[in-house]
Design an enzyme around this catalytic site. Structure first.
Site, PDB file in Angstrom:
ATOM      1  CB  THR A  70      -0.891   0.033   1.258  1.00 33.52           C
ATOM      2  OG1 THR A  70      -1.657  -1.169   1.299  1.00 33.52           O
ATOM      3  CG2 THR A  70      -1.829   1.224   1.225  1.00 33.52           C
ATOM      4  CE  LYS A 112      -5.094  -1.003   1.525  1.00 30.30           C
ATOM      5  NZ  LYS A 112      -5.490  -2.192   2.212  1.00 30.30           N
ATOM      6  CE  LYS A 156       1.695   2.320   4.072  1.00 27.99           C
ATOM      7  NZ  LYS A 156       2.259   1.041   3.696  1.00 27.99           N
TER       8      LYS A 156
END
Ligand code: NAD
Length: 298
Positions: free
Chosen positions: A95, A170, A245
């Site tokens: 990611t 995402k 994050k």
């Protein structure tokens, strides 16, 4: 299925079990990680471990990377691309920020290689069980070549668009998740003050317009959903540090693209405060405990 020679760089909590599923489905996997413990986990999962990333990719038709952040992906791709066969396919499942993902695609293209960004949803449990969801960005040709490899590690693979589209999907999904978890946690905390039982609120909201994944699959109070982390002392699951994050990646993308995401910004701030007070390793649904404490803080 055709057996493919696959290099796997980054054999941590996610990478090692993903590499294990590639081995289990008949692929030849040569891995590399800087950490000896990660190398050991990959060996235990049946992969061969190379002495360097360059050595790992030298015979590979497909290279998968599963690394912490954008800077690691760009540095590793820069280092390995000269050692990759022409026409090799590079798939990054980490990611990372959309800009780094697009920069990595450009590096691959300059070396005559195909590339795909394919971040995952499903966590360590999904990586072990081979039930991850992949969100992919890249050309039709890269996607078609990667699909059988991704199928061996997941249960759903979605082609979201061109370079960077997987990372975009995402971070948008996880921004919904961060915001919705705070919303569900606030509702339970308010319900408690109003004398409402957890089960009563769950029975109503899970069949009404408040229904969402944070409520029905990942309920932040113990009881209504016995498999949720709330029933196990908020052991992750999905750690608050990882949620933070992803929320920060969403904010960086929103700022760069000029999109208004006020609730995403607020969620990032709340998770930063929560994680900053020693909760980063706890499941992100534990934010309900911290929210309850806010009434005392004023
Ligand atoms: P991790 O820290 O366990 O694994 C990362 C691995 O990369 C480490 O073993 C590290 O030694 C290795 N590494 C770093 N730099 C390297 C280099 N230059 N060469 C070779 N190896 C290198 O992290 P993780 O939990 O496996 O997560 C990996 C990625 O997946 C992250 O981007 C994370 O955001 C994403 N992700 C994680 C989860 C989760 O639940 N853990 C869920 C979805 C997505």
């Amino acid at each position: 299925m055709t057996a493919t020679t696959i290099a796997f760089i980054g054999l941590g909590n996610m990478g090692a079990p993903m590499a294990g599923n590639l081995v289990r489905t008949g692929h030849a996997v040569v891995g590399f990680d800087l950490a000896p413990a990660a190398q050991e986990a990959a060996r235990a999962a049946g992969a061969t471990v190379a002495a360097s990333a360059e050595e790992a990719v030298s015979q590979a038709e497909v290279v998968v990377t599963m690394l912490p952040a954008g800077r690691h992906v760009k540095a590793v791709w820069e280092a390995i691309l000269p050692a990759c066969a022409k026409g090799a396919l590079l798939v990054d499942c980490s990611t990372i920020d959309v800009d780094s993902a697009r920069a990595a695609h450009a590096l691959a293209q300059a070396q005559g290689c195909l590339s795909l960004d394919a971040p995952v949803s499903g966590g360590v449990g999904g990586a072990s069980a081979g039930t991850l969801t992949f969100m992919a960005g890249g050309s039709d040709e890269a996607f078609a070549r990667a699909k059988p490899v991704l199928d061996a590690m997941g249960k759903k693979v979605v082609h979201c668009g061109g370079p960077g589209a997987g990372q975009a999907a995402k971070i948008c999904n996880n921004m919904i998740l961060g915001i919705s978890m705070i919303g569900v946690a606030e509702a339970f905390a308010l319900g408690e003050k109003l004398g409402l039982s957890h089960q009563a609120l769950f029975d109503v909201a899970s069949t009404s317009s408040g229904q969402c994944w944070s409520l029905t699959t990942y309920c932040p109070v113990p009881g209504p959903v016995p498999t949720s982390p709330a029933n196990k002392g908020y052991a992750p699951g999905f750690a608050a540090d990882l949620m933070l994050k992803d929320l920060r990646l969403a904010q960086a993308a929103a700022n760069a693209a000029g999109a208004a995401t006020p609730l995403g910004a607020e969620a990032a701030q709340l998770y930063a405060l929560f994680a900053g007070q020693g909760n980063g390793g706890r499941d992100f649904s534990a934010i309900i405990e911290w929210l309850r404490g806010m009434d005392d803080r004023g």
